[in-house]
Structures are given as structure tokens and as C-alpha cells.
Design a protein around this motif. Structure first.
Motif, PDB file in Angstrom:
ATOM      1  N   TYR A 120       0.827  -1.202   0.000  1.00  0.00           N
ATOM      2  CA  TYR A 120       0.000   0.000   0.000  1.00  0.00           C
ATOM      3  C   TYR A 120       0.865   1.258   0.000  1.00  0.00           C
ATOM      4  O   TYR A 120       0.615   2.195  -0.760  1.00  0.00           O
ATOM      5  N   PHE A 121       1.901   1.282   0.842  1.00  0.00           N
ATOM      6  CA  PHE A 121       2.763   2.458   0.906  1.00  0.00           C
ATOM      7  C   PHE A 121       3.571   2.641  -0.369  1.00  0.00           C
ATOM      8  O   PHE A 121       3.784   3.772  -0.821  1.00  0.00           O
ATOM      9  N   ILE A 122       4.025   1.565  -0.969  1.00  0.00           N
ATOM     10  CA  ILE A 122       4.769   1.660  -2.224  1.00  0.00           C
ATOM     11  C   ILE A 122       3.869   2.198  -3.333  1.00  0.00           C
ATOM     12  O   ILE A 122       4.260   3.083  -4.101  1.00  0.00           O
ATOM     13  N   ASP A 123       2.656   1.660  -3.417  1.00  0.00           N
ATOM     14  CA  ASP A 123       1.727   2.145  -4.433  1.00  0.00           C
ATOM     15  C   ASP A 123       1.341   3.600  -4.205  1.00  0.00           C
ATOM     16  O   ASP A 123       1.182   4.369  -5.158  1.00  0.00           O
ATOM     17  N   SER A 124       1.211   3.999  -2.955  1.00  0.00           N
ATOM     18  CA  SER A 124       0.889   5.398  -2.656  1.00  0.00           C
ATOM     19  C   SER A 124       2.065   6.318  -2.981  1.00  0.00           C
ATOM     20  O   SER A 124       1.867   7.414  -3.503  1.00  0.00           O
ATOM     21  N   ALA A 125       3.273   5.880  -2.660  1.00  0.00           N
ATOM     22  CA  ALA A 125       4.442   6.713  -2.916  1.00  0.00           C
ATOM     23  C   ALA A 125       4.685   6.904  -4.412  1.00  0.00           C
ATOM     24  O   ALA A 125       5.062   7.994  -4.848  1.00  0.00           O
ATOM     25  N   LYS A 180       2.347   6.587  -6.693  1.00  0.00           N
ATOM     26  CA  LYS A 180       1.081   6.986  -7.299  1.00  0.00           C
ATOM     27  C   LYS A 180       0.635   5.989  -8.372  1.00  0.00           C
ATOM     28  O   LYS A 180       0.253   6.356  -9.484  1.00  0.00           O
ATOM     29  N   LEU A 181       0.704   4.710  -8.020  1.00  0.00           N
ATOM     30  CA  LEU A 181       0.263   3.640  -8.907  1.00  0.00           C
ATOM     31  C   LEU A 181      -1.125   3.177  -8.481  1.00  0.00           C
ATOM     32  O   LEU A 181      -1.441   3.132  -7.298  1.00  0.00           O
ATOM     33  N   ASN A 182      -1.946   2.829  -9.447  1.00  0.00           N
ATOM     34  CA  ASN A 182      -3.263   2.283  -9.152  1.00  0.00           C
ATOM     35  C   ASN A 182      -3.149   0.758  -9.180  1.00  0.00           C
ATOM     36  O   ASN A 182      -3.043   0.169 -10.256  1.00  0.00           O
ATOM     37  N   PRO A 183      -3.174   0.108  -8.025  1.00  0.00           N
ATOM     38  CA  PRO A 183      -2.973  -1.345  -8.005  1.00  0.00           C
ATOM     39  C   PRO A 183      -4.192  -2.130  -8.467  1.00  0.00           C
ATOM     40  O   PRO A 183      -4.107  -3.341  -8.634  1.00  0.00           O
ATOM     41  N   PHE A 184      -5.321  -1.472  -8.690  1.00  0.00           N
ATOM     42  CA  PHE A 184      -6.549  -2.187  -9.008  1.00  0.00           C
ATOM     43  C   PHE A 184      -6.964  -2.109 -10.467  1.00  0.00           C
ATOM     44  O   PHE A 184      -8.046  -2.557 -10.808  1.00  0.00           O
ATOM     45  N   ASN A 185      -6.115  -1.546 -11.341  1.00  0.00           N
ATOM     46  CA  ASN A 185      -6.463  -1.653 -12.751  1.00  0.00           C
ATOM     47  C   ASN A 185      -5.927  -2.981 -13.282  1.00  0.00           C
ATOM     48  O   ASN A 185      -5.091  -3.629 -12.675  1.00  0.00           O
ATOM     49  N   VAL A 186      -6.429  -3.383 -14.417  1.00  0.00           N
ATOM     50  CA  VAL A 186      -6.143  -4.712 -14.939  1.00  0.00           C
ATOM     51  C   VAL A 186      -4.654  -4.906 -15.208  1.00  0.00           C
ATOM     52  O   VAL A 186      -4.088  -5.964 -14.908  1.00  0.00           O
ATOM     53  N   VAL A 238       0.753  -0.329 -24.100  1.00  0.00           N
ATOM     54  CA  VAL A 238       0.612  -0.045 -22.672  1.00  0.00           C
ATOM     55  C   VAL A 238       1.978   0.397 -22.169  1.00  0.00           C
ATOM     56  O   VAL A 238       2.957  -0.321 -22.299  1.00  0.00           O
ATOM     57  N   GLU A 239       2.045   1.600 -21.613  1.00  0.00           N
ATOM     58  CA  GLU A 239       3.312   2.154 -21.143  1.00  0.00           C
ATOM     59  C   GLU A 239       3.537   1.704 -19.694  1.00  0.00           C
ATOM     60  O   GLU A 239       3.005   2.277 -18.760  1.00  0.00           O
ATOM     61  N   SER A 240       4.344   0.654 -19.529  1.00  0.00           N
ATOM     62  CA  SER A 240       4.611   0.148 -18.184  1.00  0.00           C
ATOM     63  C   SER A 240       6.108   0.041 -17.904  1.00  0.00           C
ATOM     64  O   SER A 240       6.503  -0.607 -16.947  1.00  0.00           O
ATOM     65  N   LEU A 254      10.482  -0.867  -9.716  1.00  0.00           N
ATOM     66  CA  LEU A 254      10.665  -1.028  -8.276  1.00  0.00           C
ATOM     67  C   LEU A 254       9.499  -1.792  -7.652  1.00  0.00           C
ATOM     68  O   LEU A 254       9.690  -2.619  -6.754  1.00  0.00           O
ATOM     69  N   HIS A 255       8.295  -1.531  -8.133  1.00  0.00           N
ATOM     70  CA  HIS A 255       7.124  -2.273  -7.677  1.00  0.00           C
ATOM     71  C   HIS A 255       7.278  -3.761  -8.018  1.00  0.00           C
ATOM     72  O   HIS A 255       6.952  -4.634  -7.209  1.00  0.00           O
ATOM     73  N   SER A 256       7.783  -4.056  -9.208  1.00  0.00           N
ATOM     74  CA  SER A 256       7.974  -5.442  -9.629  1.00  0.00           C
ATOM     75  C   SER A 256       9.026  -6.147  -8.787  1.00  0.00           C
ATOM     76  O   SER A 256       8.862  -7.321  -8.430  1.00  0.00           O
ATOM     77  N   ILE A 257      10.100  -5.453  -8.459  1.00  0.00           N
ATOM     78  CA  ILE A 257      11.141  -6.042  -7.612  1.00  0.00           C
ATOM     79  C   ILE A 257      10.585  -6.343  -6.229  1.00  0.00           C
ATOM     80  O   ILE A 257      10.854  -7.409  -5.654  1.00  0.00           O
ATOM     81  N   TYR A 258       9.788  -5.424  -5.697  1.00  0.00           N
ATOM     82  CA  TYR A 258       9.158  -5.675  -4.398  1.00  0.00           C
ATOM     83  C   TYR A 258       8.247  -6.899  -4.459  1.00  0.00           C
ATOM     84  O   TYR A 258       8.256  -7.733  -3.557  1.00  0.00           O
ATOM     85  N   MET A 259       7.457  -7.024  -5.528  1.00  0.00           N
ATOM     86  CA  MET A 259       6.550  -8.162  -5.635  1.00  0.00           C
ATOM     87  C   MET A 259       7.315  -9.475  -5.754  1.00  0.00           C
ATOM     88  O   MET A 259       6.907 -10.492  -5.189  1.00  0.00           O
ATOM     89  N   LEU A 260       8.447  -9.471  -6.464  1.00  0.00           N
ATOM     90  CA  LEU A 260       9.277 -10.675  -6.553  1.00  0.00           C
ATOM     91  C   LEU A 260       9.826 -11.072  -5.183  1.00  0.00           C
ATOM     92  O   LEU A 260       9.778 -12.247  -4.796  1.00  0.00           O
ATOM     93  N   LEU A 261      10.348 -10.104  -4.456  1.00  0.00           N
ATOM     94  CA  LEU A 261      10.915 -10.398  -3.136  1.00  0.00           C
ATOM     95  C   LEU A 261       9.850 -10.848  -2.149  1.00  0.00           C
ATOM     96  O   LEU A 261      10.059 -11.797  -1.384  1.00  0.00           O
ATOM     97  N   TRP A 262       8.710 -10.192  -2.172  1.00  0.00           N
ATOM     98  CA  TRP A 262       7.621 -10.570  -1.269  1.00  0.00           C
ATOM     99  C   TRP A 262       7.094 -11.964  -1.614  1.00  0.00           C
ATOM    100  O   TRP A 262       6.823 -12.783  -0.743  1.00  0.00           O
TER     101      TRP A 262
END
Length: 116
Positions: free
Chosen positions: A15-20, A22-28, A80-82, A89-97
Motif C-alpha cells: 500500500y505504501f509503495i503504491d501510494s508513494a 502513485k500507482l493504481n494497483p486495481f487496474n487490470v 501499454v506504457e509500463s 521497483l514495484h515489480s522487484i518488491y513483488m518478486l521479493l515478497w
């Protein structure tokens, strides 16, 4: 109890990473990215490398990079611009988690059943 706390702390940090960033974690698109990275970390790193020692770390990293590259190429073909630093950084966090959760889950399930 450790596994539940890892999941709860991981969700709070997510939640904090997505807020920092400014990513919307709930889009497809973000759900696909996050899910793919979490499952790759969970299955390949957490279970295959760290717990079962069936996959070598170098091969696992190459496999994860190939999966991430294939996902990015698929996004590029759909316009899609990703490919930004925030999403990386979000992807690295998800891999580690995912890898930590996979390792702790397997350790809890299989090591907890062994008679002492």
C-alpha cells in the motif's frame, strides 16, 4: 503466525509503495504485472530455489527475466506504457515478497508435518 504476519506486513508495505509511486494497483494491467511477479517469486524463487533447491539461482533469475521481458513485450505490442522506474521497483518488491512468502509457506507446511 509468521506467515500471516509476512502477508499482512507485505500488504501494508505494498500500500505504501503504491501510494508513494502513485500507482493504481486495481487496474487490470497492474493486477497482471503484480500477479505475474508475485507468482514468479513465489514458485520459482521461494519454492524452487530457496526451499527445495531444485533450481539453481542463476537459472531462476534468467527464467524470471525472460518472463518479465515477455510481459513487457506483450505490453509494448498493446501500447501499454509500463516501462518506468516506479513499475520496476514495484515489480522487484513483488518478486521479493513472493519469494519470502513461498519459502515461509513451504517451510511451515512441510517442516511442520515432520515428527520430532
Amino acid at each position: 503466525m509468521k506467515l500471516v504476519s509476512i502477508i499482512i506486513v507485505g500488504l501494508i508495505l505494498l500500500y505504501f509503495i503504491d501510494s508513494a509511486f502513485k500507482l493504481n494497483p486495481f487496474n487490470v494491467e497492474m493486477l497482471i504485472h503484480s500477479g505475474l511477479r508475485f507468482l514468479a517469486g513465489f514458485l520459482i524463487l521461494g519454492i524452487g530455489v530457496f526451499y527445495a533447491h531444485q533450481i539453481r539461482l542463476k537459472f531462476a533469475i534468467c527464467l524470471i527475466l525472460a518472463l518479465a521481458l515477455a510481459d513487457d513485450i506483450r505490453d509494448y505490442t498493446r501500447d501499454v506504457e509500463s516501462f518506468t522506474i516506479e513499475v520496476m521497483l514495484h515489480s522487484i518488491y513483488m518478486l521479493l515478497w513472493g519469494s519470502l512468502t513461498g519459502y515461509m509457506l513451504m517451510r511451515r507446511w512441510l517442516d511442520g508435518r515432520r515428527p520430532e
